[in-house]
Design a protein around this motif. Structure first.
Motif, PDB file in Angstrom:
ATOM      1  N   PRO A 129       0.824  -1.222   0.000  1.00 44.71           N
ATOM      2  CA  PRO A 129       0.000   0.000   0.000  1.00 44.71           C
ATOM      3  C   PRO A 129       0.849   1.260   0.000  1.00 44.71           C
ATOM      4  N   GLY A 130       0.308   2.333  -0.603  1.00 42.40           N
ATOM      5  CA  GLY A 130       1.005   3.609  -0.605  1.00 42.40           C
ATOM      6  C   GLY A 130       0.994   4.246   0.770  1.00 42.40           C
ATOM      7  N   TRP A 131       1.798   5.283   0.942  1.00 42.47           N
ATOM      8  CA  TRP A 131       1.840   6.010   2.200  1.00 42.47           C
ATOM      9  C   TRP A 131       0.470   6.625   2.491  1.00 42.47           C
ATOM     10  N   PHE A 132       0.141   6.656   3.769  1.00 42.33           N
ATOM     11  CA  PHE A 132      -1.074   7.329   4.262  1.00 42.33           C
ATOM     12  C   PHE A 132      -2.354   6.688   3.715  1.00 42.33           C
ATOM     13  N   THR A 133      -2.275   5.451   3.275  1.00 41.10           N
ATOM     14  CA  THR A 133      -3.477   4.729   2.857  1.00 41.10           C
ATOM     15  C   THR A 133      -3.514   3.393   3.576  1.00 41.10           C
ATOM     16  N   ASP A 134      -4.711   2.928   3.867  1.00 43.61           N
ATOM     17  CA  ASP A 134      -4.882   1.639   4.518  1.00 43.61           C
ATOM     18  C   ASP A 134      -4.931   0.533   3.470  1.00 43.61           C
ATOM     19  N   ALA A 135      -4.439  -0.631   3.859  1.00 45.91           N
ATOM     20  CA  ALA A 135      -4.519  -1.777   2.953  1.00 45.91           C
ATOM     21  C   ALA A 135      -5.982  -2.195   2.799  1.00 45.91           C
ATOM     22  N   ASP A 136      -6.325  -2.582   1.585  1.00 43.86           N
ATOM     23  CA  ASP A 136      -7.678  -3.033   1.275  1.00 43.86           C
ATOM     24  C   ASP A 136      -7.917  -4.396   1.917  1.00 43.86           C
ATOM     25  N   ARG A 137      -9.047  -4.568   2.592  1.00 42.85           N
ATOM     26  CA  ARG A 137      -9.406  -5.865   3.167  1.00 42.85           C
ATOM     27  C   ARG A 137     -10.836  -6.214   2.742  1.00 42.85           C
ATOM     28  N   PRO A 138     -11.045  -6.506   1.444  1.00 40.94           N
ATOM     29  CA  PRO A 138     -12.409  -6.756   0.953  1.00 40.94           C
ATOM     30  C   PRO A 138     -13.017  -8.004   1.604  1.00 40.94           C
ATOM     31  N   ALA A 139     -14.308  -7.906   1.931  1.00 41.79           N
ATOM     32  CA  ALA A 139     -14.982  -9.013   2.604  1.00 41.79           C
ATOM     33  C   ALA A 139     -15.087 -10.247   1.724  1.00 41.79           C
ATOM     34  N   HIS A 140     -15.202 -10.062   0.404  1.00 41.47           N
ATOM     35  CA  HIS A 140     -15.471 -11.188  -0.495  1.00 41.47           C
ATOM     36  C   HIS A 140     -14.216 -11.673  -1.236  1.00 41.47           C
ATOM     37  N   LEU A 141     -13.050 -11.227  -0.810  1.00 39.28           N
ATOM     38  CA  LEU A 141     -11.835 -11.562  -1.560  1.00 39.28           C
ATOM     39  C   LEU A 141     -11.571 -13.061  -1.588  1.00 39.28           C
ATOM     40  N   GLY A 142     -11.688 -13.724  -0.439  1.00 45.84           N
ATOM     41  CA  GLY A 142     -11.398 -15.156  -0.387  1.00 45.84           C
ATOM     42  C   GLY A 142     -12.305 -15.966  -1.292  1.00 45.84           C
ATOM     43  N   ALA A 143     -13.604 -15.680  -1.231  1.00 49.94           N
ATOM     44  CA  ALA A 143     -14.556 -16.405  -2.075  1.00 49.94           C
ATOM     45  C   ALA A 143     -14.312 -16.121  -3.551  1.00 49.94           C
ATOM     46  N   ILE A 156     -22.761 -10.872  -8.804  1.00 48.96           N
ATOM     47  CA  ILE A 156     -22.330  -9.876  -7.832  1.00 48.96           C
ATOM     48  C   ILE A 156     -23.260  -8.671  -7.854  1.00 48.96           C
ATOM     49  N   ARG A 157     -23.400  -8.038  -6.687  1.00 47.02           N
ATOM     50  CA  ARG A 157     -24.043  -6.731  -6.602  1.00 47.02           C
ATOM     51  C   ARG A 157     -22.919  -5.726  -6.366  1.00 47.02           C
ATOM     52  N   TYR A 158     -22.756  -4.813  -7.313  1.00 50.60           N
ATOM     53  CA  TYR A 158     -21.569  -3.951  -7.349  1.00 50.60           C
ATOM     54  C   TYR A 158     -21.975  -2.490  -7.197  1.00 50.60           C
ATOM     55  N   ARG A 159     -21.246  -1.776  -6.347  1.00 46.70           N
ATOM     56  CA  ARG A 159     -21.507  -0.362  -6.106  1.00 46.70           C
ATOM     57  C   ARG A 159     -20.527   0.476  -6.921  1.00 46.70           C
ATOM     58  N   SER A 160     -21.016   1.068  -8.002  1.00 45.20           N
ATOM     59  CA  SER A 160     -20.199   1.961  -8.820  1.00 45.20           C
ATOM     60  C   SER A 160     -20.604   3.397  -8.536  1.00 45.20           C
ATOM     61  N   ILE A 196     -12.767  -4.911  -5.817  1.00 44.81           N
ATOM     62  CA  ILE A 196     -13.425  -5.926  -5.009  1.00 44.81           C
ATOM     63  C   ILE A 196     -14.054  -5.314  -3.759  1.00 44.81           C
ATOM     64  N   GLY A 197     -13.469  -4.250  -3.235  1.00 48.36           N
ATOM     65  CA  GLY A 197     -14.030  -3.608  -2.058  1.00 48.36           C
ATOM     66  C   GLY A 197     -15.399  -3.009  -2.291  1.00 48.36           C
ATOM     67  N   ARG A 198     -15.806  -2.851  -3.548  1.00 50.28           N
ATOM     68  CA  ARG A 198     -17.120  -2.285  -3.868  1.00 50.28           C
ATOM     69  C   ARG A 198     -18.158  -3.363  -4.175  1.00 50.28           C
ATOM     70  N   VAL A 199     -17.784  -4.621  -4.014  1.00 50.57           N
ATOM     71  CA  VAL A 199     -18.741  -5.714  -4.194  1.00 50.57           C
ATOM     72  C   VAL A 199     -19.556  -5.835  -2.911  1.00 50.57           C
ATOM     73  N   GLU A 200     -20.862  -5.533  -3.006  1.00 52.01           N
ATOM     74  CA  GLU A 200     -21.734  -5.545  -1.837  1.00 52.01           C
ATOM     75  C   GLU A 200     -22.230  -6.951  -1.512  1.00 52.01           C
ATOM     76  N   ALA A 201     -22.419  -7.773  -2.521  1.00 44.44           N
ATOM     77  CA  ALA A 201     -22.896  -9.139  -2.306  1.00 44.44           C
ATOM     78  C   ALA A 201     -22.346 -10.023  -3.409  1.00 44.44           C
ATOM     79  N   LEU A 202     -22.133 -11.281  -3.065  1.00 41.68           N
ATOM     80  CA  LEU A 202     -21.529 -12.210  -4.018  1.00 41.68           C
ATOM     81  C   LEU A 202     -22.175 -13.574  -3.864  1.00 41.68           C
ATOM     82  N   GLU A 203     -22.470 -14.194  -5.004  1.00 44.96           N
ATOM     83  CA  GLU A 203     -22.997 -15.560  -5.021  1.00 44.96           C
ATOM     84  C   GLU A 203     -22.225 -16.361  -6.062  1.00 44.96           C
TER      85      GLU A 203
END
Length: 339
Positions: A129-143, A156-160, A196-203
């Protein structure tokens, strides 16, 4: 030298399945005739390598044949422990597997290479990750990673920025860029990128899919990011930069802008005329405003007028009585500064 080359041919055939003689020659930087002689030497040594003729032919090993030689040089062994996946492997659900693989690799290495690999791991670390930013921890990454690996279609339900949408996606790959995770997937025959962090739901759909013929994730990603950069910075501004302004510009600008920067020779006052990629009007004005009095915009005229207006508004803000210290306060501050 020849023993190393024979081992390289063996490892290549074992890893890639079937390879042509010209491809081997190019990889080893030798002639095709030398490859023919090396293949004969492998066959004479009992390695079950055979040739398939025809336009799609090449050399391959008998199915199921494996050789238990890692053939790693000290530098290659060190490089494997510089992978630096760390948290990324953990996020993908591969943390335990990565740790176990490193332990097994260490056990297989000669003692001198083992110590060298451990030193590499102890002395170098990759922090994506870049300076002053948090690492992304998407809920659906593993699946999602599991679906990529098993080639399972996703709903997927995606928030754009336009709102939430539902998509059926064939997940082709996953990329981590500057600490953020992205999925590259095919939707209705076209390849797109999803954060991936903007994926609200995944099936995960039981139905599998066939990967597009010839699709290469790294090639797609490189072309995609280059296209995005060009879309984000569609204009060119002509400016004058002071030496300090040039240093600030190169320190705060993204790589695409730095790569497109064209500089003239310095004038008598040290200022240089430059052409640089900039974004749409408002974005460009605010980006250039970061340089303050160290930049003068020459073209386009609307950008010059916009920056002049923005800086005038900032100056007016600081000229207001609310923004100035009282006379007594100001004199006290001056005396304190002189002291």
């Amino acid at each position: 030298m020849r023993a190393s080359r024979l081992l390289s041919i063996l490892n290549t055939l074992q890893a890639r399945g079937q390879v042509t003689a010209p491809a081997l020659a190019e990889a080893l930087e030798v002639s095709v005739r030398t490859v023919y002689r090396d293949i004969d030497a492998l066959s004479a040594a009992g390695v079950p390598v055979y040739a398939e003729r025809g336009a799609e032919g090449g050399y391959r090993l008998v199915d199921g044949y494996r050789v238990r030689l890692n053939g790693l040089s000290p530098r290659e062994a060190e490089a494997l422990f510089l992978g630096g996946l760390g948290d990324a492997a953990e996020d993908l659900g591969l943390g335990a597997a990565a740790a176990a693989a490193q332990i097994k690799l260490l056990a297989a290495l000669p003692q001198e290479q083992r110590a060298s690999a451990e030193q590499m791991r102890a002395r170098f670390h990759l922090d994506a990750p870049g300076w002053f930013t948090d690492a992304d921890r998407p809920a659906h990454l593993g699946a999602m990673a599991d679906a990529v690996w098993r080639q399972r279609r996703l709903r997927i339900r995606y928030r754009s920025w336009k709102g939430e949408v539902e998509r059926i996606v064939d997940p082709l790959g996953i990329v981590m860029k500057a600490g953020a995770w992205y999925m590259v997937g095919a939707v209705d025959g076209s390849v797109r990128t999803f954060r991936i962090g903007r994926v609200e739901a995944l099936e995960v759909i039981a139905e599998g899919f066939v990967r597009p013929s010839g699709f290469d994730l790294a090639t797609y990603w490189k072309a995609s990011t280059e296209r995005l950069d060009a879309e984000l910075y569609p204009h060119v501004a002509v400016v004058r930069l002071s030496p300090l302004g040039l240093r600030i510009l190169t320190s705060v600008s993204p790589p695409f802008v730095r790569a497109g920067l064209e500089l003239d020779a310095p004038g008598p006052d040290g200022w240089r005329q430059a052409r640089l990629p900039v974004g749409p009007y408002q974005q460009a004005v605010y980006d250039l405003a970061r340089l303050g009095p160290e930049v003068e915009v020459l073209e386009p005229a609307e950008f010059r007028a916009g920056l002049a207006e923005l800086l005038a508004r900032a100056a007016a803000l600081y000229r207001t009585r609310r923004g100035r210290p009282s006379r007594a306060g100001g004199q006290g501050a001056l005396r304190a500064r002189r002291a």
